[in-house]
Design an enzyme around this catalytic site. Structure first.
Site, PDB file in Angstrom:
ATOM      1  N   SER A   1      46.405   2.210 -55.560  1.00 13.26           N
ATOM      2  CA  SER A   1      47.579   2.769 -55.954  1.00 13.26           C
ATOM      3  C   SER A   1      48.101   2.239 -57.335  1.00 13.26           C
ATOM      4  CB  SER A   1      48.698   3.031 -54.918  1.00 13.26           C
ATOM      5  OG  SER A   1      49.417   4.195 -55.277  1.00 13.26           O
TER       6      SER A   1
ATOM      7  N   LEU B   1      24.294  16.847 -42.042  1.00 16.49           N
ATOM      8  CA  LEU B   1      24.574  16.543 -40.782  1.00 16.49           C
ATOM      9  C   LEU B   1      26.266  16.884 -40.742  1.00 16.49           C
ATOM     10  CD1 LEU B   1      24.251  14.638 -38.105  1.00 16.49           C
ATOM     11  CD2 LEU B   1      25.214  12.654 -39.259  1.00 16.49           C
TER      12      LEU B   1
ATOM     13  N   SER C   1      62.061  11.400 -59.766  1.00 13.90           N
ATOM     14  CA  SER C   1      63.002  10.325 -60.542  1.00 13.90           C
ATOM     15  C   SER C   1      62.136   9.332 -61.585  1.00 13.90           C
ATOM     16  CB  SER C   1      63.818   9.485 -59.694  1.00 13.90           C
ATOM     17  OG  SER C   1      63.093   8.761 -58.671  1.00 13.90           O
TER      18      SER C   1
ATOM     19  N   ASP D   1      42.701  11.940 -51.012  1.00 18.85           N
ATOM     20  CA  ASP D   1      43.879  11.512 -51.402  1.00 18.85           C
ATOM     21  C   ASP D   1      44.668  12.494 -52.087  1.00 18.85           C
ATOM     22  OD1 ASP D   1      45.768  10.114 -53.057  1.00 18.85           O
ATOM     23  OD2 ASP D   1      44.403   8.468 -53.711  1.00 18.85           O
TER      24      ASP D   1
ATOM     25  N   HIS E   1      45.482   8.461 -49.248  1.00 16.98           N
ATOM     26  CA  HIS E   1      45.917   7.759 -50.405  1.00 16.98           C
ATOM     27  C   HIS E   1      45.794   5.994 -49.929  1.00 16.98           C
ATOM     28  CE1 HIS E   1      47.342   6.464 -54.055  1.00 16.98           C
ATOM     29  NE2 HIS E   1      48.323   5.799 -53.764  1.00 16.98           N
TER      30      HIS E   1
HETATM   31 CA    CA Z   1      28.710  15.871 -42.638  1.00 15.02          CA
END
Ligand code: CA
Length: 562
Positions: free
Chosen positions: A190, A277, A378, A453, A490
Site C-alpha cells: 500500500s 478452467l 481528509s 484491489d 488490497h
Molecule cells: Ca479460471
C-alpha cells in the site's frame, strides 16, 4: 571531504579502533556489550539524535538484540505542533548479515517495527515518516492528516524520512558489527508499496532487493478516485431512499453482501473460463471486459422490484460507473479504471468477503458511513491539496466529496502554492520509467498486487510497469517483475491464493541469481472455493496462470505460467 564529515569519519574510525582494541586486548567485549555504546555513534544525518540503545534479551519469538530508538530534526512545525522523524533499529546479536526496512501504510504516523523479520535475524528498521498520529492530530485540521499543514512534514512523508532513516540505520549497523550489510532489503504494501518503488527510483543505491505490494504509485489520485466512488454510491443511495440516521446517504446500504455475491457470480460467468478452467479464479482478467460482464449483470437484473436474487438497473449502472474511475466533465480519465474480478464478493461457509466493499461502501450493517475511502478524504483536503483546506474535520469528508469538482479541484494536487512546494504529485508519484541506476547496481524488484484491489487499481500499476518495461527496451523482466493475484483485495484477503513469500523470492533473486519465474501461493481461506486447500503459481506479468489440463485443480503443480 566536508570538514564536519571528515571529523565524523575520524570519530567513527577512532571508535572502531577502540572497540577492536577492546576485543583484541583480552577484555572479551562482546557484540552484546557494545549496544549501549552505540548511543554515541556519529550519525550521517544532521539533527539526528539517539534516544536510547538497550540490549533486549531473547524471548520465545525474538532473538537477543540491541534496540536503538532515535529522532531526526525534532522541531515545532509551521502549525505549532511538534514534529520529528522517529526511527527504531533492532540489531540482533546473532546477525544474518542482512539489513531490512519495512514500509508504512495509510498516511503513516505510527512507528513501523518489523519484528517478524527480526525473528529471522535480519537487522531491521522502521520509521513513522516524520509525524506521530498521537501527537500531530488536530481535529480541525483533518485529524491524523493535520501534518499536511506543515510543509516539511509533507516532504518527510513523501520521500525524505525513508532516505535519512536508511542512512542512519546503515551507519549504526556498521558501527555495531564493524562491517556493512551483505545485502539490504525494503518491503512494504500500500503506502509501503509506494515507499518501496520510491527507493528503487529516487534512492536506488540503498537497497539490493525491494518488494512492492499493491503500490499507491499515484498516491494523491487513489484517494481522489475514492471521491468518485463516494459520489457515485451516494447518488445511488439517495435514489434508493437509503439514508443514515443523520440524513446522510447510506453508501453501505446500496449493496448487500448477497448482492455483491451476485456480482461475483456474474463476473465468473463472464470471465472465469477465459483462462480455460472454471475454478472461481479469473486468471485472464485483461480479457474480462465491461461488455462481457455487463451481459451477465443484466442477466440477473430485476424484472420487477428488488429481490435478494436480482440487481436493479441503477445498481448495475452505478457499479459500472464506479469501475470506470473518475473523469472530468469532458470525459478525460483522471485515474485508472478498475478491472472486473471475482474478489468483489465471495462466500466462505456463511461468511461474506467484506474486504472489497470496505473501501468503497463500508460494512452493510454499520449505522454510519464507514467506507475507508471516506477516511482518506481528509488527506486529499489537508495533505495533498495546496494550500490545505482549513478548517477541516473528518465529519466534513462526505460533504467535501459530494461538492468535489473534478474539473477544478484535481489541479490543486498538481500545483504548488506558497510554502507548499513542490506540488504534491511531483513529490509523491513513484511512476518513473528510468531504472538505469537500480538496474545497473544489480537491484531486483518484486511487485505484487491483488486484481480485486478496491483501494489501488492494478490497471494503474500495469500501465506504469508496461511503460517502464518499454523504457528498458522490453527487458524489465531481468530486474523487475510484477505478479498479479486474481481475487485478492488490497494487500490481502479475498477468494484467492494470496499467501506467499515475496521476500524469500527477492532474496533468492538477489543472493543466488534465481529469478522468480513463478511464486508459489496458497489460499488462506480455501472455503471460498469450497475446498480444504488450494495452491497456484503466481506468474510474472504478462504471463498468466494456466491449468495443464490434467490433475488436481487445487494443486499448483498442475499449473504453469504462460
Ligand atoms: Ca479460471
Amino acid at each position: 571531504m566536508h570538514p564536519i564529515r571528515k571529523f565524523a569519519y575520524a570519530m567513527v574510525s577512532l571508535m572502531f579502533a577502540l572497540i577492536l582494541a577492546g576485543c583484541g586486548g583480552g577484555g572479551g567485549a562482546s557484540v552484546s556489550d557494545r549496544c549501549a555504546d552505540l548511543a554515541s555513534t556519529p550519525l550521517p544525518v544532521a539533527k539526528a539524535v539517539i534516544k536510547a540503545a538497550v540490549l533486549n534479551a531473547a524471548t520465545s519469538s525474538l532473538p537477543e538484540h540491541c534496540q536503538i530508538d532515535g529522532a531526526i530534526n525534532e522541531r515545532t512545525g509551521a502549525d505549532g505542533q511538534q514534529y520529528a522523524i522517529k526511527f527504531r533499529l533492532r540489531l540482533p546479536t546473532d546477525w544474518n548479515g542482512r539489513f531490512y526496512m519495512g514500509g508504512g501504510g495509510g498516511t503513516n504516523g505510527t512507528l513501523v517495527d518489523p519484528t517478524s523479520v527480526l525473528a529471522m535475524r535480519y537487522a531491521t528498521i522502521g520509521t513513522d515518516s516524520g509525524h506521530d498520529n498521537s501527537v500531530d492530530n488536530n481535529a480541525n485540521a483533518g485529524g491524523t492528516a493535520s501534518f499536511g499543514v506543515d510543509p516539511q512534514a509533507r516532504i518527510d512523508f513523501a520521500y525524505n524520512s525513508y532516505d535519512q532513516v536508511t542512512q542512519i540505520g546503515k551507519a549504526l549497523t556498521l558501527a555495531r558489527y564493524q562491517r556493512t550489510p551483505e545485502f539490504s532489503y525494503f518491503q512494504g504494501c500500500s503506502e509501503g508499496g509506494r515507499e518501496a518503488l520510491l527507493m528503487s527510483q529516487r534512492f536506488p543505491a540503498h537497497y539490493d532487493g525491494i518488494v512492492s505490494g499493491d503500490p499507491v504509485l499515484h498516491i494523491p489520485l487513489g484517494p481522489m478516485a475514492g471521491i468518485h466512488t463516494t459520489k457515485t454510491f451516494a447518488g445511488l443511495a439517495t435514489r434508493m431512499g437509503l439514508f443514515q440516521a443523520n440524513g446522510d446517504p447510506a453508501l453501505n446500504k446500496t449493496f448487500t453482501d448477497a448482492d455483491l455475491l451476485l456480482v461475483r457470480e456474474a463476473v465468473l460467468a463472464a470471465c472465469d473460463s477465459l483462462d480455460g478452467l472454471a475454478d472461481g479464479i479469473v486468471d485472464n482478467f485483461p480479457a474480462c471486459t465491461t461488455p462481457l460482464v455487463h451481459a451477465k449483470l443484466t442477466a440477473v437484473q430485476c424484472a420487477g422490484g428488488k429481490t435478494a436474487s436480482c440487481l436493479t438497473a441503477d445498481q448495475i449502472a452505478s457499479l459500472e460507473k464506479a469501475f470506470e474511475g473518475p473523469k472530468d466533465s469532458q470525459g478525460n480519465s483522471l485515474y485508472a479504471s478498475y478491472p472486473w474480478d471475482g474478489g468483489i464478493g465471495g462466500l466462505s461457509g456463511t461468511t461474506y468477503n467484506a474486504n472489497w466493499r470496505s473501501w468503497w461502501l463500508g460494512s452493510y450493517n454499520s449505522a454510519t458511513n464507514n467506507a475507508t475511502k471516506l477516511n482518506f478524504v481528509s488527506a486529499v483536503a489537508v495533505i495533498y491539496g495546496s494550500p490545505p483546506v482549513l478548517p477541516f474535520t473528518t465529519a466534513d469528508s462526505l460533504n467535501f466529496s459530494l461538492n468535489y469538482n473534478f474539473d477544478t479541484d484535481v489541479a490543486k494536487m498538481y500545483t504548488a502554492s506558497g510554502a507548499y512546494t513542490p506540488a504534491s504529485t511531483s513529490m509523491l508519484f513513484t511512476d518513473s520509467a528510468d531504472y538505469s541506476s537500480f538496474r545497473n547496481r544489480g537491484g531486483k524488484l518484486v511487485i505484487y498486487q491483488g486484481v480485486a484491489d478496491s483501494s489501488v487499481s492494478i490497471t494503474d500499476t500495469i500501465t506504469w510497469y508496461d511503460k517502464m518495461n518499454a523504457a528498458q527496451g522490453g527487458n524489465a523482466q531481468s530486474f523487475a517483475r510484477l505478479f498479479a493475484i486474481p481475487g485478492m483485495n488490497h494487500c490481502s484477503g479475498g477468494p484467492a491464493t494470496e499467501t506467499f513469500d515475496a521476500l524469500a523470492a527477492v532474496v533468492n533473486w538477489v543472493e543466488r541469481g534465481v529469478a522468480p519465474d513463478s511464486i508459489l501461493a496458497t489460499a488462506s481461506n480455501p472455503g471460498y472455493f469450497g475446498v480444504t486447500s488450494r495452491s497456484r503459481p503466481l506468474c510474472p506479468h504478462p504471463k498468466q496462470t494456466r491449468y495443464k489440463g490434467t490433475g488436481d485443480i487445487n494443486d499448483a503443480s498442475n499449473f504453469v505460467c504462460q
